[in-house]
Motif scaffolding. Structure first.
Motif, mmCIF file in Angstrom:
data_model
loop_
_atom_site.group_PDB
_atom_site.id
_atom_site.type_symbol
_atom_site.label_atom_id
_atom_site.label_comp_id
_atom_site.label_asym_id
_atom_site.label_seq_id
_atom_site.Cartn_x
_atom_site.Cartn_y
_atom_site.Cartn_z
ATOM 1 N N ALA A 64 0.864 -1.305 -0.104
ATOM 2 C CA ALA A 64 -0.125 0.051 0.059
ATOM 3 C C ALA A 64 0.822 1.451 0.150
ATOM 4 C CB ALA A 64 -1.073 0.066 0.985
ATOM 5 N N PRO A 67 1.244 3.097 -4.270
ATOM 6 C CA PRO A 67 0.046 2.500 -5.146
ATOM 7 C C PRO A 67 0.424 3.026 -6.515
ATOM 8 C CG PRO A 67 -0.779 4.468 -3.781
ATOM 9 C CD PRO A 67 0.650 4.106 -3.080
ATOM 10 N N THR A 114 -6.973 3.537 -5.679
ATOM 11 C CA THR A 114 -6.633 4.187 -4.503
ATOM 12 C C THR A 114 -6.090 5.608 -4.807
ATOM 13 O OG1 THR A 114 -6.171 1.985 -3.515
ATOM 14 C CG2 THR A 114 -4.848 3.869 -2.579
ATOM 15 N N GLU A 118 -8.550 8.971 -3.951
ATOM 16 C CA GLU A 118 -8.159 9.707 -2.723
ATOM 17 C C GLU A 118 -7.779 11.382 -3.369
ATOM 18 O OE1 GLU A 118 -4.920 7.966 -0.800
ATOM 19 O OE2 GLU A 118 -5.967 6.403 0.183
#
Length: 399
Positions: A64, A67, A114, A118
């Motif tokens: 993570a 990304p 992601t 975001e």
């Protein structure tokens, strides 16, 4: 807007091409290798096993911290595996390549989403997320046009894979520009301060509270329904081009069928978001499953090219919506277990996807057509619709 379009391009490449281009290429592979239906189904199942593996691995948080790097790497691997598909007719190698391709496409979906979602949220433009997810349908439509144009020029099945790889590399270059590096925005959601505002942990009262159970009857029915949806949709999504090619009356629209699926899929998130806002996610999920069941039935009903195309439109116009609606409903049923539910729903969906192509290929060899498998797929959608509708009523009555 450029950022959302960058996500659109990433999903078009890794999902619309990397994951789904197998469908329009399959008729040429089946005739050129030749590839028996059972092996064709197993190769598709390998891809979906790879997708499930990639989705669960990506959701575990091990990758993570970077990304953007991971989704770009996933796009590169998707291109390489597509190109390698044209180098050999060996069944084992093809299955292994599709497994890796499925894993790569899952990484792109998870990590591109992601980054893009975001950053869109931070920019105050969350509504552009529908453009991002519209890349899947647009990529399907692009792959249909690409394969149709190449086959019109008598391209061989290996050349179709080489062209798909080249297109993916071009899309990778575009995504590289449109989704620039922003280290601060690329931090994982649970890293540092972000952990304090995660929806599963934010604003908890100081007093200890009992965590509600994960496994409630409505949620069990939803997880089962999501698996049935995965099983049902993937049969038609994998073999619809072959279904058209094997019927002389439908052969003239063979390439148009997959194009219609993609064009219908592109705006489907908007459509089902609107339906969900009026009816609720569970009722919208149930309705979409019934619409898709009707579409699948029409693809093998033999009513003529128009109805085949209409069935393809119903498939394309529902499968992305059902995917999103199922996850939305799961979160509403058990918000305290949102992260675990993502894995559970993904596992159920992935298991259904792996079983579907194998069942379809086996029944095709046993019966001589995909009609039986398609009708079973349609029945699975009807059962999924009933399960979710019942779970919605049970949940409402418990409140």
């Amino acid at each position: 807007m450029p950022l959302a379009f960058g996500g659109f391009i990433a999903l078009a490449a890794a999902m619309g091409i990397g994951r789904f281009v197998y469908t329009p290429i399959l008729p040429a592979m089946a005739a050129g290798i030749p590839l028996p239906p059972t092996e064709a189904g197993l190769i598709a199942s390998a891809n979906f096993l790879g997708y499930l593996t990639g989705a669960l691995t990506a959701s575990a948080g091990l990758f993570a911290r970077h990304p953007r790097w991971w989704f770009l790497t996933g796009m590169a691997i998707s291109a390489l595996t597509s190109g390698a598909m044209g180098l050999t007719p060996a069944f084992g190698v093809l299955a292994a390549l599709r497994f890796v391709s499925g894993l790569a496409s899952a990484f792109v979906l998870v990590f591109a989403s992601t980054v893009v979602l975001e950053r869109l949220q931070a920019a105050g433009r969350p509504g552009l997320s529908a453009l991002h997810f519209g890349g899947v349908g647009a990529g399907i439509a692009f792959s249909a046009m690409l394969i149709a144009s190449l086959e019109a020029g008598s391209a061989s099945w290996p050349q179709l894979w080489f062209a798909s790889a080249l297109a993916t590399l071009v899309f990778l270059a575009v995504a590289l520009v449109l989704v620039p590096a922003e280290p601060a925005a690329d931090r994982p959601a649970m890293d540092g301060p972000a952990a304090q505002t995660h929806p599963d942990t934010a604003q908890k009262p100081p007093a200890a509270q009992a965590t509600p159970p994960l496994w409630t009857a409505p949620l069990v029915r939803l997880v089962l329904a999501y698996g049935l949806f995965g099983f049902g949709y993937v049969i038609t999504a994998t073999f619809v081009s072959v279904i058209a090619a094997e019927d002389p009356a439908m052969a003239p629209v063979q390439h148009l069928v997959w194009l219609v699926v993609g064009l219908a899929a592109a705006p489907s998130i908007y459509l089902w978001n609107a339906v969900s806002s009026r009816l609720g996610s569970a009722s919208a999920f149930a309705l979409a499953c019934l619409a898709e069941a009707a579409g699948v039935t029409l693809t093998v009903a033999g009513f003529g090219p128009f109805w085949l195309m209409f069935g393809a439109a119903l498939l394309g116009g529902t499968f992305m919506g059902i995917t999103a609606l199922g996850l939305t409903q799961a979160r509403s049923l058990s918000p305290a277990h949102a992260s675990r539910l993502l894995a559970l729903m993904t596992a159920s969906f992935g298991l259904g996807q792996m079983i579907g192509p194998f069942v379809a290929g086996t029944l095709r060899e046993a019966t001589g057509s995909y009609a039986a498998a398609s009708l079973i797929a349609a029945a699975a959608r009807v059962v999924a619709s009933a399960l979710v509708f019942r779970s919605d009523q049970a949940w409402a009555n418990s409140q």
